[in-house]
Structures are given as C-alpha cells and as structure tokens.
Design a protein around this motif. Structure first.
Motif, mmCIF file in Angstrom:
data_model
loop_
_atom_site.group_PDB
_atom_site.id
_atom_site.type_symbol
_atom_site.label_atom_id
_atom_site.label_comp_id
_atom_site.label_asym_id
_atom_site.label_seq_id
_atom_site.Cartn_x
_atom_site.Cartn_y
_atom_site.Cartn_z
ATOM 1 N N SER A 238 0.823 -1.207 0.000
ATOM 2 C CA SER A 238 0.000 0.000 0.000
ATOM 3 C C SER A 238 0.860 1.262 0.000
ATOM 4 C CB SER A 238 -0.926 -0.005 1.226
ATOM 5 O OG SER A 238 -1.690 1.170 1.295
ATOM 6 N N ILE A 239 1.949 1.244 0.780
ATOM 7 C CA ILE A 239 2.854 2.402 0.826
ATOM 8 C C ILE A 239 3.511 2.622 -0.528
ATOM 9 C CG2 ILE A 239 5.042 3.207 1.783
ATOM 10 C CD1 ILE A 239 4.165 1.953 4.452
ATOM 11 N N ILE A 240 3.966 1.543 -1.139
ATOM 12 C CA ILE A 240 4.612 1.648 -2.456
ATOM 13 C C ILE A 240 3.638 2.211 -3.490
ATOM 14 C CG2 ILE A 240 5.621 0.336 -4.354
ATOM 15 C CD1 ILE A 240 6.708 -1.618 -2.259
ATOM 16 N N LYS A 241 2.421 1.699 -3.515
ATOM 17 C CA LYS A 241 1.433 2.156 -4.485
ATOM 18 C C LYS A 241 1.107 3.634 -4.282
ATOM 19 C CE LYS A 241 -0.980 -2.142 -5.636
ATOM 20 N NZ LYS A 241 -2.287 -2.870 -5.571
ATOM 21 N N GLY A 242 1.024 4.053 -3.010
ATOM 22 C CA GLY A 242 0.730 5.453 -2.726
ATOM 23 C C GLY A 242 1.815 6.381 -3.238
ATOM 24 N N ILE A 243 3.067 5.979 -3.024
ATOM 25 C CA ILE A 243 4.200 6.783 -3.491
ATOM 26 C C ILE A 243 4.234 6.843 -5.009
ATOM 27 C CG2 ILE A 243 6.728 6.847 -3.619
ATOM 28 C CD1 ILE A 243 6.764 5.723 -0.756
ATOM 29 N N TRP A 244 4.015 5.696 -5.632
ATOM 30 C CA TRP A 244 4.075 5.656 -7.098
ATOM 31 C C TRP A 244 2.898 6.379 -7.743
ATOM 32 C CZ3 TRP A 244 5.830 -0.105 -7.972
ATOM 33 C CH2 TRP A 244 7.197 -0.198 -7.670
ATOM 34 N N LYS A 245 1.764 6.415 -7.066
ATOM 35 C CA LYS A 245 0.623 7.151 -7.619
ATOM 36 C C LYS A 245 0.953 8.631 -7.704
ATOM 37 C CE LYS A 245 -4.338 7.914 -6.991
ATOM 38 N NZ LYS A 245 -5.536 7.624 -6.146
ATOM 39 N N GLN A 246 1.586 9.159 -6.667
ATOM 40 C CA GLN A 246 1.986 10.566 -6.673
ATOM 41 C C GLN A 246 3.008 10.850 -7.764
ATOM 42 O OE1 GLN A 246 3.302 11.931 -2.822
ATOM 43 N NE2 GLN A 246 1.537 11.069 -1.758
ATOM 44 N N ARG A 304 13.944 5.377 -7.455
ATOM 45 C CA ARG A 304 14.155 6.781 -7.086
ATOM 46 C C ARG A 304 12.955 7.342 -6.334
ATOM 47 N NH1 ARG A 304 13.144 11.882 -9.250
ATOM 48 N NH2 ARG A 304 14.738 13.445 -8.735
ATOM 49 N N ALA A 305 11.752 7.027 -6.801
ATOM 50 C CA ALA A 305 10.554 7.520 -6.135
ATOM 51 C C ALA A 305 10.464 7.012 -4.698
ATOM 52 C CB ALA A 305 9.313 7.095 -6.927
ATOM 53 N N LEU A 306 10.846 5.757 -4.469
ATOM 54 C CA LEU A 306 10.831 5.211 -3.112
ATOM 55 C C LEU A 306 11.884 5.872 -2.238
ATOM 56 C CD1 LEU A 306 10.350 1.386 -3.835
ATOM 57 C CD2 LEU A 306 8.612 3.064 -3.181
ATOM 58 N N LEU A 307 13.091 6.040 -2.775
ATOM 59 C CA LEU A 307 14.184 6.616 -1.989
ATOM 60 C C LEU A 307 13.892 8.051 -1.571
ATOM 61 C CD1 LEU A 307 17.273 5.206 -3.943
ATOM 62 C CD2 LEU A 307 16.479 4.526 -1.664
ATOM 63 N N ILE A 308 13.200 8.792 -2.415
ATOM 64 C CA ILE A 308 12.853 10.176 -2.089
ATOM 65 C C ILE A 308 12.021 10.245 -0.815
ATOM 66 C CG2 ILE A 308 11.401 12.122 -2.841
ATOM 67 C CD1 ILE A 308 12.382 11.616 -5.686
ATOM 68 N N HIS A 309 11.185 9.236 -0.593
ATOM 69 C CA HIS A 309 10.292 9.232 0.570
ATOM 70 C C HIS A 309 10.862 8.458 1.756
ATOM 71 C CE1 HIS A 309 7.462 10.520 -2.572
ATOM 72 N NE2 HIS A 309 6.750 11.032 -1.589
ATOM 73 N N CYS A 310 12.100 7.981 1.660
ATOM 74 C CA CYS A 310 12.701 7.250 2.775
ATOM 75 C C CYS A 310 13.241 8.213 3.832
ATOM 76 C CB CYS A 310 13.837 6.359 2.273
ATOM 77 S SG CYS A 310 13.285 4.836 1.484
#
Length: 319
Positions: A238-246, A304-310
């Motif tokens: 769910s967290i991954i999908k939320g980040i990727w949706k943005q 990259r999208a995941l790392l930005i939110h880490c």
C-alpha cells in the motif's frame, strides 16, 4: 550480488543518484574481481593490501584534520584542468570515495583460498562490507551502523545470492505525513517490485494461513497464534502504491511470503501472494538467481521515487 540501496533509516549514496551508482557498483565489482583472481591465479596474492597500512607517526592537528578531510572530498578534475590550463579552473568536482575503497580491499585470509570457489566466497564477503558502507554513508554524511547487520543472516542472503541487477531496500523507513513507518524488505527487479517477508522459526513448523488477524503455528504437537504476516506485506504494498501514484509510476508489484525450513498451509491464499516454503523454495530460488535481464529505466525510476520518501538519520563526515 544484489545491491543494497537502502538499509533501514541509514543515509545511502544511492539516494544521491540512483542512475549512477548501480552501474558503477557493477563495474567496480567486476574490475576488483578480475584483479583479485589474477593475483591469486599467478600466486602473488598476499594476506593484506599494503596500500591500507598507515605510515603516520603522530596524530595530525585539528586544522590538519579538517584540511585533510576537505582535500579528500574536493579535488580538481584532471581532464578539466588540462582543458582550461590557459585560463582558470571553472569548477570543483566532488569525487566519491567508493572507487578508492573498491580498489583497496583489505583482503585478510586466515588461510589462503585453495580453490576459485573459496576465493569467490571471501571476495563476496568483502564486497558485502562495501555494500553496508555504501548504504550507510555519502560523501558528506554517515549513519551509525548497528554492527549486527554485518552478520544478519537474511540481509546477507539477499546480498550474496541474487543478481547484480536486483536492488534491495532492507526494512526501509518511510516518511509519510510526518510519520515514520518501517516496512518489509523491498526488491526491485528489472521487471517488477517484490515485497518479501520471512516466517521462520523451528524446523518443520507448519503455518496455517487464513484471512483472520492471526495465523496458527503448529510444531511438535504444540499450537501457537501469531500475527497474520500478510498484514505487513499488504501495508508495504500500500505504501509503495501510494508513493508511485503521486509520481505517476506504473510498475508491477507482487508479494512473497517465505519459509525455507517450514510449510505454509493456505489453499485459499489471496491473489498476488506467492507462498514459498520448504517444498517449492529450491525452484523459486533458482528462478530468481538465473534472472538475466539488465537494469531498466523504469526500475531505476521506481527506485528513485521510493528513496525520495525514505527517512534517513545521519551526521556530518566533516568536523
């Protein structure tokens, strides 16, 4: 060897440029292996590299320490200096220390490797230490690494057994709406992202799955309730999908629950969940190891999208 792009809440140099460091790591690892194998094959391999032996006889002063650190971080680019020799140097270039580190491995063998397999084992062990360093420091920042990570079985499992093109976030901590949330291990292959969780305790344990909040573990005629492991996997997804949706990213996601020494009994497992236990683990493992696709732009963009939110906790390396 998988690449560790994020370790819990430690600062990672992959966060600086995910498009540069994965290919650089592969290149440096290949070069170092060629040099090490050549030295071993020709019988000139020694127990430790003389380049890492310090010749300093006294501790430098405070100012010398600071200047030494600055010189190690900033250096003039030689090619640009030659091009601009008639005028002035236009810029300073930041040079990371990974090339130097990868080319000066302190290989120390209790006994000299007798076979290529032994040599490769020691080589990967040293590379693993470099991976921890890359996943806990940048040119300017560093995190305090829990020393237990150097021996953590599951972390080494990912790093030492999978292809170079696999990018791992090991139990990363995400900053979402001013809150820090730790997730399960995330694997980015060139074709999909895989959320992975282990349920392993006693050998031959049987895990009875259900849609309920708790599952049951049966071992040695004993039964014990434990939290449904799919809850954590679903939260990670769910967290991954939320980040990727943005970020407007569309990349396949799957979830894998692994028990290498036990059995998972869940005939009605939800769609999108792969159950890997003692019965089918060898097949799954070999399929993952034999994955040959090169890294892809979509994979790096998703990482990259995941790392930005880490979330990262670190301190300055220059003091």
């Amino acid at each position: 060897m998988g690449q560790l792009i994020k370790l819990q809440d430690y600062v990672s140099r992959y966060e600086l440029d995910i498009y540069k460091y994965p290919s650089r790591f592969i290149r440096l690892k290949r070069l170092q292996w060629q040099q090490l194998y050549k030295a071993w094959d020709e019988g000139v391999l020694v127990n430790s590299s003389p380049e890492i032996i310090s010749t300093a006889t006294e501790e430098p002063s405070g100012k010398e320490k600071i200047w030494g650190k600055m010189k190690s971080v900033f250096t003039k680019n030689k090619e640009e200096w030659q091009e601009d020799a008639a005028g002035q140097v236009k810029e300073w270039t930041i040079i990371d220390d990974e090339d130097a580190n990868m080319n000066r491995f302190p290989f120390q063998f209790e006994t000299m490797p007798k076979t290529v397999d032994e040599l490769k084992y020691h080589f990967l062990e040293e590379i693993f230490k470099v991976q921890i360093q890359w996943a806990s420091s940048t040119v300017f920042e560093q995190s305090n690494v829990d020393i237990s990570y150097f021996w953590e079985k599951n972390l080494k499992y990912f790093m030492l057994r999978f292809p170079d093109t696999f990018l791992f976030l090991y139990k990363p901590v995400f900053s979402l709406k001013k809150a820090e949330i730790q997730t399960e291990t995330i694997l980015l292959t060139p074709l999909e992202v895989v959320c992975i969780k282990f349920i392993e305790s006693e050998d031959q344990a049987v895990y009875i799955g259900s849609e309920d909040h708790f599952w049951e573990k049966r071992v040695n005629h004993q039964r014990k309730k434990f939290l449904n492991p799919l809850i954590a996997l679903n939260r990670t997804e769910s967290i991954i999908k939320g980040i990727w949706k943005q970020a407007n990213i569309d990349f396949p996601i799957s979830k894998v629950l692994i028990s290498r020494n036990g059995f998972i009994d869940f005939p009605s497992a939800p769609y999108g969940i792969t159950l890997v236990d003692h019965r089918n683990y060898p097949e799954w493992f070999e399929r993952m190891r034999e994955f040959k696709a090169p890294m892809k732009n979509g994979q790096l963009k998703a990482a990259r999208a995941l790392l930005i939110h880490c979330h990262s906790v670190s301190k300055s390396r220059i003091y």
